[in-house]
Design a protein around this motif. Structure first.
Motif, PDB file in Angstrom:
ATOM      1  N   ILE A  31      -0.253  12.611 -13.809  1.00  0.00           N
ATOM      2  CA  ILE A  31      -0.050  11.170 -13.992  1.00  0.00           C
ATOM      3  C   ILE A  31       1.094  10.718 -13.095  1.00  0.00           C
ATOM      4  O   ILE A  31       2.113  11.396 -13.006  1.00  0.00           O
ATOM      5  CB  ILE A  31       0.215  10.799 -15.474  1.00  0.00           C
ATOM      6  N   TRP A  32       0.876   9.615 -12.372  1.00  0.00           N
ATOM      7  CA  TRP A  32       1.947   9.070 -11.546  1.00  0.00           C
ATOM      8  C   TRP A  32       2.216   7.634 -11.951  1.00  0.00           C
ATOM      9  O   TRP A  32       1.352   6.927 -12.471  1.00  0.00           O
ATOM     10  CB  TRP A  32       1.643   9.186 -10.062  1.00  0.00           C
ATOM     11  N   ASP A  33       3.475   7.233 -11.693  1.00  0.00           N
ATOM     12  CA  ASP A  33       3.957   5.906 -12.056  1.00  0.00           C
ATOM     13  C   ASP A  33       3.830   5.010 -10.825  1.00  0.00           C
ATOM     14  O   ASP A  33       4.562   5.194  -9.849  1.00  0.00           O
ATOM     15  CB  ASP A  33       5.417   6.046 -12.522  1.00  0.00           C
ATOM     16  N   TRP A  45      -0.385   6.044   2.708  1.00  0.00           N
ATOM     17  CA  TRP A  45       0.451   6.136   1.522  1.00  0.00           C
ATOM     18  C   TRP A  45       0.290   4.794   0.797  1.00  0.00           C
ATOM     19  O   TRP A  45       0.346   3.733   1.439  1.00  0.00           O
ATOM     20  CB  TRP A  45       1.909   6.320   1.929  1.00  0.00           C
ATOM     21  N   HIS A  46       0.106   4.831  -0.504  1.00  0.00           N
ATOM     22  CA  HIS A  46      -0.158   3.586  -1.221  1.00  0.00           C
ATOM     23  C   HIS A  46       0.257   3.688  -2.684  1.00  0.00           C
ATOM     24  O   HIS A  46       0.604   4.762  -3.172  1.00  0.00           O
ATOM     25  CB  HIS A  46      -1.647   3.223  -1.129  1.00  0.00           C
ATOM     26  N   THR A  47       0.193   2.547  -3.349  1.00  0.00           N
ATOM     27  CA  THR A  47       0.358   2.505  -4.799  1.00  0.00           C
ATOM     28  C   THR A  47      -0.880   1.828  -5.366  1.00  0.00           C
ATOM     29  O   THR A  47      -1.424   0.912  -4.747  1.00  0.00           O
ATOM     30  CB  THR A  47       1.677   1.803  -5.193  1.00  0.00           C
ATOM     31  N   ASP A  48      -1.351   2.288  -6.530  1.00  0.00           N
ATOM     32  CA  ASP A  48      -2.636   1.789  -7.041  1.00  0.00           C
ATOM     33  C   ASP A  48      -2.467   0.463  -7.776  1.00  0.00           C
ATOM     34  O   ASP A  48      -1.563   0.307  -8.587  1.00  0.00           O
ATOM     35  CB  ASP A  48      -3.247   2.806  -8.014  1.00  0.00           C
ATOM     36  N   GLY A  49      -3.402  -0.455  -7.497  1.00  0.00           N
ATOM     37  CA  GLY A  49      -3.480  -1.680  -8.307  1.00  0.00           C
ATOM     38  C   GLY A  49      -2.571  -2.808  -7.867  1.00  0.00           C
ATOM     39  O   GLY A  49      -2.420  -3.788  -8.596  1.00  0.00           O
ATOM     40  N   TYR A  90       4.720   6.331  -4.396  1.00  0.00           N
ATOM     41  CA  TYR A  90       3.584   6.252  -3.479  1.00  0.00           C
ATOM     42  C   TYR A  90       2.821   7.555  -3.564  1.00  0.00           C
ATOM     43  O   TYR A  90       3.388   8.586  -3.914  1.00  0.00           O
ATOM     44  CB  TYR A  90       4.068   6.120  -2.026  1.00  0.00           C
ATOM     45  N   HIS A  91       1.562   7.514  -3.165  1.00  0.00           N
ATOM     46  CA  HIS A  91       0.796   8.761  -3.091  1.00  0.00           C
ATOM     47  C   HIS A  91      -0.259   8.648  -2.009  1.00  0.00           C
ATOM     48  O   HIS A  91      -0.570   7.550  -1.526  1.00  0.00           O
ATOM     49  CB  HIS A  91       0.172   9.101  -4.441  1.00  0.00           C
ATOM     50  N   ARG A  92      -0.821   9.791  -1.691  1.00  0.00           N
ATOM     51  CA  ARG A  92      -1.871   9.861  -0.676  1.00  0.00           C
ATOM     52  C   ARG A  92      -2.652  11.146  -0.900  1.00  0.00           C
ATOM     53  O   ARG A  92      -2.054  12.189  -1.172  1.00  0.00           O
ATOM     54  CB  ARG A  92      -1.226   9.880   0.720  1.00  0.00           C
ATOM     55  N   TRP A 100     -11.777  13.361 -13.319  1.00  0.00           N
ATOM     56  CA  TRP A 100     -11.860  12.105 -14.059  1.00  0.00           C
ATOM     57  C   TRP A 100     -10.566  11.366 -13.773  1.00  0.00           C
ATOM     58  O   TRP A 100      -9.495  11.971 -13.705  1.00  0.00           O
ATOM     59  CB  TRP A 100     -11.938  12.352 -15.568  1.00  0.00           C
ATOM     60  N   ARG A 101     -10.676  10.038 -13.664  1.00  0.00           N
ATOM     61  CA  ARG A 101      -9.504   9.242 -13.301  1.00  0.00           C
ATOM     62  C   ARG A 101      -9.454   8.005 -14.177  1.00  0.00           C
ATOM     63  O   ARG A 101     -10.490   7.364 -14.417  1.00  0.00           O
ATOM     64  CB  ARG A 101      -9.635   8.811 -11.837  1.00  0.00           C
ATOM     65  N   VAL A 102      -8.256   7.624 -14.611  1.00  0.00           N
ATOM     66  CA  VAL A 102      -8.085   6.355 -15.331  1.00  0.00           C
ATOM     67  C   VAL A 102      -6.958   5.543 -14.709  1.00  0.00           C
ATOM     68  O   VAL A 102      -6.003   6.091 -14.162  1.00  0.00           O
ATOM     69  CB  VAL A 102      -7.762   6.547 -16.839  1.00  0.00           C
TER      70      VAL A 102
HETATM   71 FE   LIG Z   1      -4.531   5.928  -5.107  1.00  0.00          FE
END
Ligand SMILES: [Fe+2]
Ligand SMILES: O=C(O)CCC(=O)C(=O)O
Length: 279
Positions: free
Chosen positions: A245-247, A105-109, A252-254, A268-270
């Motif tokens: 889109i997630w904040d 489980w993580h958050t991006d960036g 968190y996401h996985r 496609w991902r941004v």
């Molecule tokens: Fe991710």
């Protein structure tokens, strides 16, 4: 008019009856406010060219290229190609591509001085089974912490890098694998909602500042157990044409990474930030 339906959870929403390439500002406002309230949303049934996906993404903030250069679109660095080229030339499966986003489980960036505001994916191809994305609320994770932990974490900074303690940098080019830590409050106040969230990522955090190494490691272990709360999760089952889109400031996401590897799962991902600063 935009239609919004809610799962039986604190987070997530599915939006239909809108075409994101030709909507009014009032319709976008519904999308944006729903996203802020629900941490993650899916806008269903879209048919987009790459430039339309980028234009829509820019309504949420500044789109930045992801540090993984090898998975960027060859002409448009802001677009990451998820799930593309997952078989090597000898036919074997590249697990790093197949399992991207599935380890924790993580958050991006969180490795960025200014962590990503949002991540947005557009589904081009979906497997016949599996391949869901799982989400959970960092607001709920914070709210559920025992008081002693809330007090211990208040004002503390976490040190984060890409790859964290395990140096998991396989998606990066050799020359991009050295990271200087960046520091973020472990209890972070969301810049738009004003709500407090647990800001934590077991795969990117190095240590919690101001603690002995063993104490920091033990606290990291404990927080990793406390990220996910029942009632504040959402499991997204993809359909082709979905935009999700997630904040990253409050969820968190996985990736489930459980779909038949010989089938296609392409997005496609941004990465979207609050400002246009590179780092
Ligand atoms: Fe991710
Ligand atoms: O492919 C997915 O479901 C999500 C992967 C992920 O973690 C990401 O794109 O940040």
């Amino acid at each position: 008019m935009v239609d919004v339906s809610y799962p039986d959870s604190e987070i997530g929403a599915v939006i239909t009856s809108v075409d994101v390439t030709r909507m009014s500002d009032a319709e976008f406002d519904v999308i944006y406010q729903t996203w802020l309230e629900r941490n993650v949303i899916c806008v269903r049934g879209q048919s987009l060219a790459i430039e339309q996906f980028l234009a829509y993404s820019r309504r949420f903030g500044f789109v930045h290229p992801h540090p993984s250069k090898s998975t960027r679109h060859p002409e448009i660095p802001e677009i990451t190609m998820l799930g593309f080229n997952k078989h090597r030339s000898d036919g074997t499966l590249d697990e790093v591509i197949y399992r991207r986003g599935a380890e924790n489980w993580h958050t991006d960036g969180a490795y960025d001085a200014e962590p990503f505001k949002a991540t947005q994916l557009y589904a081009l191809a979906i497997p016949s089974r599996g391949g869901d994305t799982l989400f959970a609320s960092m607001y709920a994770a914070y709210a559920a912490l025992p008081e002693r932990l809330k007090q211990r974490l208040e004002g503390r900074l976490g040190a984060f890098t890409y790859g964290g303690r395990r140096h998991a940098t396989a998606l990066l080019n050799e020359e991009d694998r050295d990271w200087q830590p960046v520091f973020h409050p472990v209890v972070r106040t969301h810049s738009e909602t004003g709500r407090k969230a647990l800001y934590f990522d077991p795969g990117k955090i190095l240590r919690i500042e101001g603690l002995e190494a063993a104490e920091s490691d033990a606290l990291i272990e404990e927080l990793a157990e406390r990220m996910i709360q029942p009632g504040a999760q959402w499991r997204h089952q993809w359909q082709k044409g979905d935009i999700v889109i997630w904040d990253n400031r409050c969820s968190y996401h996985r990736a489930a990474a459980d779909y038949p590897p010989d089938e296609e799962r392409l997005h496609w991902r941004v990465s979207i930030k609050e400002t246009d600063r590179a780092n």
